[in-house]
Motif scaffolding. Structure first.
Motif, PDB file in Angstrom:
ATOM      1  N   SER A  68       0.845  -1.226   0.158  1.00  0.00           N
ATOM      2  CA  SER A  68       0.103   0.147   0.089  1.00  0.00           C
ATOM      3  C   SER A  68       0.797   1.223  -0.008  1.00  0.00           C
ATOM      4  CB  SER A  68      -0.902   0.088   1.252  1.00  0.00           C
ATOM      5  OG  SER A  68       0.022  -0.008   2.523  1.00  0.00           O
ATOM      6  N   LEU A  69       0.223   2.486  -0.323  1.00  0.00           N
ATOM      7  CA  LEU A  69       1.101   3.785  -0.530  1.00  0.00           C
ATOM      8  C   LEU A  69       1.621   3.957   1.087  1.00  0.00           C
ATOM      9  CD1 LEU A  69       2.122   6.270  -1.759  1.00  0.00           C
ATOM     10  CD2 LEU A  69      -0.353   7.146  -1.534  1.00  0.00           C
ATOM     11  N   LEU A  70       0.689   3.819   2.148  1.00  0.00           N
ATOM     12  CA  LEU A  70       1.030   4.174   3.339  1.00  0.00           C
ATOM     13  C   LEU A  70       2.160   3.420   3.698  1.00  0.00           C
ATOM     14  CD1 LEU A  70       0.424   5.600   6.064  1.00  0.00           C
ATOM     15  CD2 LEU A  70      -0.983   3.625   6.817  1.00  0.00           C
ATOM     16  N   ASP A  71       2.101   2.004   3.556  1.00  0.00           N
ATOM     17  CA  ASP A  71       3.331   1.059   3.925  1.00  0.00           C
ATOM     18  C   ASP A  71       4.666   1.529   3.148  1.00  0.00           C
ATOM     19  OD1 ASP A  71       1.874  -0.132   5.824  1.00  0.00           O
ATOM     20  OD2 ASP A  71       1.210  -1.808   4.604  1.00  0.00           O
ATOM     21  N   GLU A  72       4.592   1.845   1.924  1.00  0.00           N
ATOM     22  CA  GLU A  72       5.601   2.310   0.916  1.00  0.00           C
ATOM     23  C   GLU A  72       6.357   3.489   1.599  1.00  0.00           C
ATOM     24  OE1 GLU A  72       6.815   2.958  -3.651  1.00  0.00           O
ATOM     25  OE2 GLU A  72       4.574   2.707  -3.278  1.00  0.00           O
ATOM     26  N   LEU A  73       5.559   4.458   1.936  1.00  0.00           N
ATOM     27  CA  LEU A  73       5.928   5.817   2.435  1.00  0.00           C
ATOM     28  C   LEU A  73       6.779   5.156   3.678  1.00  0.00           C
ATOM     29  CD1 LEU A  73       3.004   8.044   2.048  1.00  0.00           C
ATOM     30  CD2 LEU A  73       5.027   8.540   1.143  1.00  0.00           C
ATOM     31  N   TYR A  74       6.246   4.547   4.582  1.00  0.00           N
ATOM     32  CA  TYR A  74       7.007   4.196   5.824  1.00  0.00           C
ATOM     33  C   TYR A  74       8.186   3.187   5.494  1.00  0.00           C
ATOM     34  CZ  TYR A  74       7.685   2.599  10.462  1.00  0.00           C
ATOM     35  OH  TYR A  74       8.272   2.332  11.696  1.00  0.00           O
ATOM     36  N   LEU A 100       7.918   8.527   6.310  1.00  0.00           N
ATOM     37  CA  LEU A 100       7.079   8.641   7.271  1.00  0.00           C
ATOM     38  C   LEU A 100       7.928   8.630   8.618  1.00  0.00           C
ATOM     39  CD1 LEU A 100       3.704   7.253   6.095  1.00  0.00           C
ATOM     40  CD2 LEU A 100       4.406   9.617   6.183  1.00  0.00           C
ATOM     41  N   ARG A 101       7.655   9.066   9.627  1.00  0.00           N
ATOM     42  CA  ARG A 101       7.991   8.720  11.179  1.00  0.00           C
ATOM     43  C   ARG A 101       7.313   7.548  11.717  1.00  0.00           C
ATOM     44  NH1 ARG A 101       7.294  14.021  14.322  1.00  0.00           N
ATOM     45  NH2 ARG A 101       5.321  13.771  13.154  1.00  0.00           N
ATOM     46  N   THR A 102       7.910   6.913  12.668  1.00  0.00           N
ATOM     47  CA  THR A 102       6.937   6.004  13.381  1.00  0.00           C
ATOM     48  C   THR A 102       5.655   6.407  13.804  1.00  0.00           C
ATOM     49  OG1 THR A 102       9.029   4.625  13.770  1.00  0.00           O
ATOM     50  CG2 THR A 102       7.059   4.310  15.179  1.00  0.00           C
ATOM     51  N   LEU A 103       5.738   7.873  14.449  1.00  0.00           N
ATOM     52  CA  LEU A 103       4.651   8.424  15.047  1.00  0.00           C
ATOM     53  C   LEU A 103       3.446   8.580  13.782  1.00  0.00           C
ATOM     54  CD1 LEU A 103       3.290   9.831  17.249  1.00  0.00           C
ATOM     55  CD2 LEU A 103       4.702  12.279  16.472  1.00  0.00           C
ATOM     56  N   GLU A 138      11.720  21.477   4.148  1.00  0.00           N
ATOM     57  CA  GLU A 138      12.366  21.179   5.259  1.00  0.00           C
ATOM     58  C   GLU A 138      13.021  19.841   5.020  1.00  0.00           C
ATOM     59  OE1 GLU A 138      12.904  23.301   7.371  1.00  0.00           O
ATOM     60  OE2 GLU A 138      11.588  24.663   6.744  1.00  0.00           O
ATOM     61  N   ALA A 139      14.212  19.692   5.527  1.00  0.00           N
ATOM     62  CA  ALA A 139      14.883  18.362   5.305  1.00  0.00           C
ATOM     63  C   ALA A 139      13.797  17.327   6.169  1.00  0.00           C
ATOM     64  CB  ALA A 139      15.866  17.995   5.824  1.00  0.00           C
ATOM     65  N   PRO A 140      13.581  15.853   5.805  1.00  0.00           N
ATOM     66  CA  PRO A 140      12.868  14.900   6.637  1.00  0.00           C
ATOM     67  C   PRO A 140      13.613  14.569   7.764  1.00  0.00           C
ATOM     68  CG  PRO A 140      13.928  13.876   4.636  1.00  0.00           C
ATOM     69  CD  PRO A 140      13.859  15.406   4.520  1.00  0.00           C
ATOM     70  N   PRO A 141      12.785  14.585   8.911  1.00  0.00           N
ATOM     71  CA  PRO A 141      13.340  14.062  10.123  1.00  0.00           C
ATOM     72  C   PRO A 141      13.706  12.581  10.119  1.00  0.00           C
ATOM     73  CG  PRO A 141      11.065  14.085  10.401  1.00  0.00           C
ATOM     74  CD  PRO A 141      11.239  14.582   9.047  1.00  0.00           C
ATOM     75  N   ALA A 142      14.713  12.276  11.027  1.00  0.00           N
ATOM     76  CA  ALA A 142      14.994  10.862  11.235  1.00  0.00           C
ATOM     77  C   ALA A 142      13.990  10.016  11.643  1.00  0.00           C
ATOM     78  CB  ALA A 142      16.145  10.873  12.241  1.00  0.00           C
ATOM     79  N   ARG A 143      13.894   8.627  11.113  1.00  0.00           N
ATOM     80  CA  ARG A 143      12.948   7.948  11.334  1.00  0.00           C
ATOM     81  C   ARG A 143      12.652   7.626  12.793  1.00  0.00           C
ATOM     82  NH1 ARG A 143      11.240   3.613   7.825  1.00  0.00           N
ATOM     83  NH2 ARG A 143      10.941   2.299   9.693  1.00  0.00           N
ATOM     84  N   ASP A 144      13.665   7.438  13.488  1.00  0.00           N
ATOM     85  CA  ASP A 144      13.727   7.119  14.785  1.00  0.00           C
ATOM     86  C   ASP A 144      13.615   8.218  15.713  1.00  0.00           C
ATOM     87  OD1 ASP A 144      17.372   7.142  15.632  1.00  0.00           O
ATOM     88  OD2 ASP A 144      16.355   8.599  14.447  1.00  0.00           O
ATOM     89  N   SER A 145      13.234   9.567  15.396  1.00  0.00           N
ATOM     90  CA  SER A 145      12.777  10.804  16.268  1.00  0.00           C
ATOM     91  C   SER A 145      11.992  10.365  17.375  1.00  0.00           C
ATOM     92  CB  SER A 145      12.464  11.917  15.444  1.00  0.00           C
ATOM     93  OG  SER A 145      11.176  11.623  14.654  1.00  0.00           O
ATOM     94  N   THR A 146      11.958  10.628  18.523  1.00  0.00           N
ATOM     95  CA  THR A 146      11.231  10.463  19.576  1.00  0.00           C
ATOM     96  C   THR A 146       9.825  11.017  19.639  1.00  0.00           C
ATOM     97  OG1 THR A 146      12.924   9.716  20.791  1.00  0.00           O
ATOM     98  CG2 THR A 146      10.895  10.009  22.109  1.00  0.00           C
ATOM     99  N   PRO A 147       8.735  10.615  19.602  1.00  0.00           N
ATOM    100  CA  PRO A 147       7.564  11.465  19.753  1.00  0.00           C
ATOM    101  C   PRO A 147       7.253  11.874  21.147  1.00  0.00           C
ATOM    102  CG  PRO A 147       6.755   9.001  19.635  1.00  0.00           C
ATOM    103  CD  PRO A 147       8.215   8.977  19.591  1.00  0.00           C
TER     104      PRO A 147
END
Length: 699
Positions: free
Chosen positions: A2-8, A13-16, A684-693
């Motif tokens: 899916s598009l959502l899963d592909e983005l992740y 996308l961030r985990t949040l 803006e540059a995308p944030p890191a995937r592991d950024s803490t929510p």
């Protein structure tokens, strides 16, 4: 997939963001994937500094060739979703049971918001309109006419002085116009570039307000100065003190200056931080006890903070916002100043009733905006540059960058004709070109006699970067600098060492340390404070310091090499020191107790907003990046007082000047203006995937 899963899966996308979208389907299994993707992107948009997400421009957030939904069909699914509220009134609250809100917001298709950020926009717009709608003051201006002439001696002649650079052919004393307008309007916007005299104007304006109160037999107005960061507040107070000295030298009654504030506060401290809480002590039900509030560097104030600040401004209090419309927007969500100015117009004319009422001070020739409504007529744009070091010729370059004129900017840089400006064309490693001088400066910080002096010396030079990652990014450069300065010959570089500059990267209300604050690791035998202060921001002291008596030695010159050698043997504990309330005052923390932080030898331009340095080295990346924009370059080069180095390729510089920094927002629409939609936006540059929510920060 899916598009959502592909983005992740591809790290867009961030985990949040992904978890938020998944939660919507878990709670309502009928939720379509299009709604899930839009919800995830609305969450991501806030992390990128936008207030909302435009379904017609998904690549503004994720610059990837993906099977994006068709905009109209996407919007139709959002409108049909029970997760999405659709308020009918741009200033009314949206439904509390929907985590998302969709509105036209002045865009072609509309904006999808996390509800919280839609409410911030709505509440801020309502608050600004409330302040602006307060009836104009109608006091007799004759009692302050003499003071006005003393403060602005050229204003009486301005209307008769030809000026070939003016569209009207007449010189306009806009400093005088801004000060006069402050006698009429509760909301005042004063904008201008470096050296146009914003602080000088405000100082004279406040003296005029004090004179007006005294003439009416009233007590002097209660005045507070504020800025987004501690360093910006310190700079504001320093500029005000210099302006006061100039006013006194011109013969103005010294008694009028005694009611001026001596210091400035951060916005956070002014509002009253409540530890471990996103709310403040001052709010709509407990407003600030002030008559005049002046906020400098307003472009740095993000949407949530400006909303809370405006709500804490009581009816009858005057709010004055200062800023440079051409600088980068805030690090956090929103481009508040740009949106407000979009609704306020160019700032070149007054309302007809204001021009008539102020004619005794400004004369009969003040330009009039006949169609002024809403916030129009509340802005004055300063034009003339008043600050120009004899050995520093920045103004022509700054103007070319501001206009996006890459050819002129490049010609100026290559010509070598600008005093104090050096272009290191195609240089990608600052240490290759000037490594010894850079490292010598940073080593000198550890040779300072005390932490306060070291922090002062740190403002002499800063290495600024456009990007965070990569060989020309702040993180990579800091790692190299740490390796050189730590003194460790073998093994990994120690996390903390004497002389390490620190940059706070998240707000900590408990510590009263905020995103962008600069400190230093320093061994000192001085007794450290606990890093807490109960002083009121209305007591005349500045941001975040221990109470009087806890201050460390004031600034002094760096000691000799012999003194440096003895310092290396100092046995004091290694602490992290940050600026305090007054000149020379500092606060100490154990480094392990600090909120999130990183080294600050090299900083991104975003993080340097609100600061000034004697010398700036701007390092551009090897390759073009959509993060680059004319606003970023303009902000970087105007951080320096006396010396500028620009390093990088001509192609990357030209690409940067061809772009505008743009934020998706509906604030200008709510205020009655129009949102700009540049054809070549920077993102803006995308944030890191592991950024803490942050818990509870979603909607």
């Amino acid at each position: 997939m899916s598009l959502l899963d592909e983005l992740y899966a591809k790290g867009h996308l961030r985990t949040l963001d992904h978890a938020f979208a998944q939660t919507l389907r878990r709670l309502r299994p009928e939720t379509s994937e299009a709604v899930q993707v839009a919800a995830a992107l609305a969450s991501l948009a806030v992390a990128h500094g936008h207030a909302g997400f435009d379904p017609a421009r998904p690549r503004l957030l994720v610059d990837a060739d993906l099977p994006w939904p068709q905009a109209e069909a996407w919007v139709a699914q959002l409108r049909a979703s029970p997760w999405v509220a659709q308020p009918n009134d741009p200033l009314a609250p949206s439904a509390a049971d929907a985590p998302l809100a969709f509105e036209p917001a002045g865009q072609a298709t509309g904006l999808l918001y996390l509800r919280r950020y839609r409410e911030y926009e709505s509440r801020l717009a309502s608050g600004l309109q409330r302040i602006a709608a307060q009836p104009p003051h109608h006091q007799d201006l004759e009692p302050v006419r003499g003071v006005f002439r003393a403060l602005f001696p050229q204003s009486a002649l301005a209307e008769a002085t030809p000026d070939p650079d003016s569209a009207t052919g007449i010189t306009e004393d806009r400093q005088a116009r801004a000060a006069a307008l402050a006698l009429r309007r509760a909301l005042l916007l004063v904008t201008g570039g470096p050296g146009t005299g914003k602080t000088t104007t405000i100082t004279r304006l406040l003296v005029l307000r004090i004179a007006q109160a005294i003439a009416m037999g009233a007590p002097p107005p209660r005045i507070a100065l504020a800025a987004p960061t501690g360093r910006a507040a310190e700079r504001m107070a320093e500029s005000l003190r210099r302006a006061v000295a100039a006013i006194l030298a011109s013969g103005v009654d010294p008694a009028l200056c005694t009611a001026l504030p001596e210091t400035a506060s951060t916005v956070h401290r002014l509002l009253g931080v409540i530890p471990d809480s996103p709310t403040f002590r001052h709010h709509a039900d407990n407003p600030l006890p002030l008559d005049v509030l002046v906020v400098d560097e307003a472009s740095m104030v993000d949407l949530p903070l400006m909303c809370k600040l405006v709500e804490a401004v009581a009816d009858g209090t005057q709010l004055i916002l200062l800023g440079d419309a051409d600088q980068l927007p805030s690090v956090e969500a929103g481009d508040v100043l740009a949106a407000i100015l979009g609704a306020a117009g160019p700032g070149d004319a007054l309302r007809a009733e204001d021009a008539d009422a102020l004619a005794p001070l400004l004369g009969p020739g003040t330009p009039v905006d006949a169609a002024a409504t809403g916030l129009r007529g509340h802005r004055v744009r300063l034009l003339r540059g008043y600050r120009q070091d004899a050995d520093f010729d920045l103004a022509p370059l700054a103007e070319a960058v501001r206009q996006g004129d890459a050819d002129t900017a490049l010609a100026l840089l290559r010509s070598g004709s600008l005093r104090g400006v050096d272009f290191h064309e195609d240089v990608l490693d600052p240490f290759q070109a000037r490594g010894e001088a850079l490292l010598a400066h940073w080593r000198s910080l550890g040779d300072a006699p005390d932490p306060a002096t070291a922090l002062g010396l740190a403002q002499r030079l800063r290495l600024l970067t456009a990007v965070r990652e990569g060989p020309q990014g702040a993180r990579g450069l800091n790692a190299r600098i740490e390796e050189q300065l730590s003194g460790r010959r073998t093994g990994p570089t120690p996390t903390y060492f004497h002389g390490r500059l620190l940059l706070i990267t998240e707000n900590s209300y408990r510590h009263r340390l905020f995103n962008g604050d600069i400190g230093i690791c320093f061994r000192s035998e001085a007794s450290p404070s606990l890093g807490r202060s109960e002083a009121s921001p209305f007591s005349g002291r500045s941001e975040a310091s221990p109470s009087p008596g806890r201050s460390v030695a004031s600034h002094s010159s760096v000691q000799s090499a012999a003194s440096s050698a003895s310092r290396a043997l100092a046995s004091g504990p290694l602490m992290a020191w940050f600026p305090g309330d007054g000149p020379g005052q500092v606060r100490a923390f154990h480094p392990a107790a600090l909120p999130a932080h990183e080294s600050a030898f090299a900083m991104t331009v975003h993080k340097a907003q609100g600061s000034e340095f004697d010398e700036v080295w701007l390092q551009l990346p090897r390759n073009d990046s959509r993060v680059l924009s004319r606003e970023l370059v303009y902000t970087a080069i105007t951080r320096t007082r006396s010396r500028l180095h620009v390093a990088g390729s001509a192609q990357v510089l030209c690409e940067a000047l061809s772009r505008h920094a743009v934020r998706m927002s509906g604030l200008a629409w709510r205020l009655g203006g129009a949102e700009p939609a540049p054809s070549s936006p920077a993102v803006e540059a995308p944030p890191a995937r592991d950024s803490t929510p942050i818990q509870g920060a979603l909607f």
